[in-house]
Design an enzyme around this catalytic site. Structure first.
Site, PDB file in Angstrom:
ATOM      1  N   CYS B 123      -1.701   3.701 -14.955  1.00 25.37           N
ATOM      2  CA  CYS B 123      -0.297   3.349 -14.971  1.00 25.37           C
ATOM      3  C   CYS B 123       0.172   2.140 -15.946  1.00 25.37           C
ATOM      4  CB  CYS B 123       0.093   2.995 -13.724  1.00 25.37           C
ATOM      5  SG  CYS B 123       1.627   2.422 -13.634  1.00 25.37           S
ATOM      6  N   CYS B 126       2.703  -0.441 -14.656  1.00 25.16           N
ATOM      7  CA  CYS B 126       2.575  -1.523 -13.515  1.00 25.16           C
ATOM      8  C   CYS B 126       1.254  -1.136 -12.824  1.00 25.16           C
ATOM      9  CB  CYS B 126       3.988  -1.050 -12.482  1.00 25.16           C
ATOM     10  SG  CYS B 126       4.255   0.407 -11.894  1.00 25.16           S
ATOM     11  N   SER B 127       1.383  -0.330 -11.689  1.00 24.11           N
ATOM     12  CA  SER B 127       0.076  -0.238 -10.848  1.00 24.11           C
ATOM     13  C   SER B 127       0.133   0.965 -10.174  1.00 24.11           C
ATOM     14  CB  SER B 127      -0.186  -1.382 -10.149  1.00 24.11           C
ATOM     15  OG  SER B 127       0.769  -1.704  -9.138  1.00 24.11           O
ATOM     16  N   CYS B 128       0.926   2.039 -10.758  1.00 21.88           N
ATOM     17  CA  CYS B 128       1.249   3.219  -9.823  1.00 21.88           C
ATOM     18  C   CYS B 128      -0.290   3.855  -9.543  1.00 21.88           C
ATOM     19  CB  CYS B 128       1.884   4.147 -10.205  1.00 21.88           C
ATOM     20  SG  CYS B 128       3.870   3.430 -10.306  1.00 21.88           S
TER      21      CYS B 128
END
Lengths: 224, 224
Positions: B123, B126-128
């Site tokens: 991702c 972000c941090s999906c």
């Protein structure tokens, strides 16, 4: 937003910090940061998209030098102030300020533990099947990503803007983050996996057998 | 692990630092620990969160939801062709057969690795990450080095994880820019033909389901 969160293709960050037997949390405060952020989010005052924008609009030097949960907390504080849940001064003391504005009248009660468990198990899908306009593209279509530059929230990363790719699959209709983050409703619309040849993104140094997929909404795309 | 962090009155007052299980005397509370403590105290005092709900959230992601979930899905797919077909055509429903549902797994896609294709997930924005099957992401997954380079130099990134992919293999990177969450179905290692589902689940690693390693590269010692 062309913020520091949009990292794809940047260079110079060094090796990947692979950690053997990594714990879920590296300090107790990280666990509390996760829990508080999720639990206050359960009150439904803002969308995940607005929360993401609160994080990505941190100044790049702050974003890039903050740990992950530090970014979350800075975003949470912004959102709480914006939505009348706290004042900046209250974060300093940790005690409600009698002079602070009253909480919003329509605030829901905080979920208890069983309710929180149910919320986590249910999730909150952004899929809005049948909610969008008809898909403009089909698998195999060539598309170009619009050159979107905005201070507002978008999920079109810089490295694909202006690039041509191929529709790999239609995921269905999903909430448009750009709209939800700006509190302009959900504007659900088709979202696609778009396949880009690595060489079409990065030039001749890329491996000829590599490709990158990004999930992109109808509004981000135009026929190529 | 589940039992040692729930004395809400005082347990998380202490920040044990990054090296920290049990060095409470070593350092004063970090600024972030103090900041979280203030936000949590404020949120509790204002009725925005229920402390029991916070504890439940921490316990869920510290001890209940993690990569063992994904490993069970993978092992089932390896041993049950009908399940694998369901998993690849409707991942969300097939994963829900195990009861793995909810937050950050609402809309799942499974990507199958083969001799010809190696999938890996990132991702960049972000941090999906698919929480329902892998738990919370490791720090490296959320870090600038991985997010910046996974799309630009996937083979270099794979090499850092000890995963060397032949030039004839197509590397497909999936950037989770929307609300779809991706799980890689790794290749079943040779020599496991007569293993049962539980034995197989025990050798499926988190990193192989992100797509940064291959199980075939692991030695028998690494698997045990």
């Amino acid at each position: 937003m062309n913020g520091a969160q949009d990292l794809g293709g940047m260079m110079g960050f060094g090796p990947i910090g692979i950690e053997v037997n990594e714990p879920v949390f590296h300090a107790p405060w990280e666990a509390r940061a996760l829990a508080v952020t999720l639990a206050i989010g359960f009150l439904g005052r803002w969308s995940i998209d607005e929360a993401r924008h609160a994080r990505e609009s941190l100044p790049p030097p702050v974003y890039l030098t903050s740990s992950y949960y530090e970014i979350w907390l800075r975003g949470l504080e912004k959102l709480m102030v914006r939505h009348g849940l706290a004042t900046v001064a209250e974060f300093e003391t940790g005690v409600p300020d009698p002079a602070a504005p009253a909480l919003p009248a329509d605030l829901k009660p905080a979920p208890d533990a069983p309710q929180a468990a149910a919320i986590l198990a249910r999730g909150a899908s952004a899929r809005r099947e049948g909610g969008g306009h008809p898909a403009r593209f089909r698998a195999g279509d060539r598309v170009k990503v619009r050159d979107i530059n905005t201070l507002a929230h978008t999920r079109a990363p810089r490295y694909v803007r202006g690039r041509v790719g191929t529709i790999e699959r239609l995921h269905g209709d999903f909430v448009l983050p750009d709209a939800a983050a700006a509190r302009r409703g959900e504007d659900p619309q088709p979202c696609y996996a778009v396949r880009f040849a690595a060489r079409d993104l990065w030039g001749e140094t890329a491996h000829p057998n590599d490709c990158v997929h990004a999930d992109l909404w109808d509004d981000y795309l135009e026929p190529a | 692990m589940a039992g040692d962090h729930h004395d809400h009155a005082h347990d998380h007052d202490h920040d044990h630092g990054h090296d920290g299980q049990g060095h409470a005397h070593a350092a004063p509370p970090s600024p972030m620990a103090a900041r979280v403590k203030a936000i949590e105290a404020l949120a509790v005092a204002k009725g925005l969160v229920d402390p029991a709900a916070l504890d439940l959230i921490v316990d869920t992601y510290e001890s209940k939801v993690g990569p063992r979930n994904g490993a069970r899905v993978v092992a089932r797919a390896w041993t049950d062709p009908a399940y694998k077909a369901r998993l690849l055509s409707d991942a969300t429903a097939a994963i829900a057969e195990f009861g793995f549902t909810g937050r950050q797994g609402e809309d799942m896609v499974v990507l199958e690795n083969t001799d010809q294709v190696h999938n890996m997930v990132v991702c960049t924005l972000c941090s999906c990450y698919p929480w329902t099957v892998l738990g919370l992401p490791p720090v490296w997954y959320k870090s600038a080095p991985y997010r910046s380079r996974a799309v630009l130099d996937p083979r270099g990134v794979l090499a850092e994880f000890g995963c060397r992919v032949g030039d004839d293999v197509e590397v497909r990177v999936w950037d989770s820019t929307a609300e779809l969450r991706y799980l890689v179905l790794p290749q079943r290692p040779a020599g496991t033909e007569d293993w049962d589902e539980d034995q197989l689940a025990a050798i499926v690693t988190r990193d192989s389901m992100i797509g940064v390693t291959r199980l075939a590269d692991q030695t028998p010692e690494m698997r045990s």
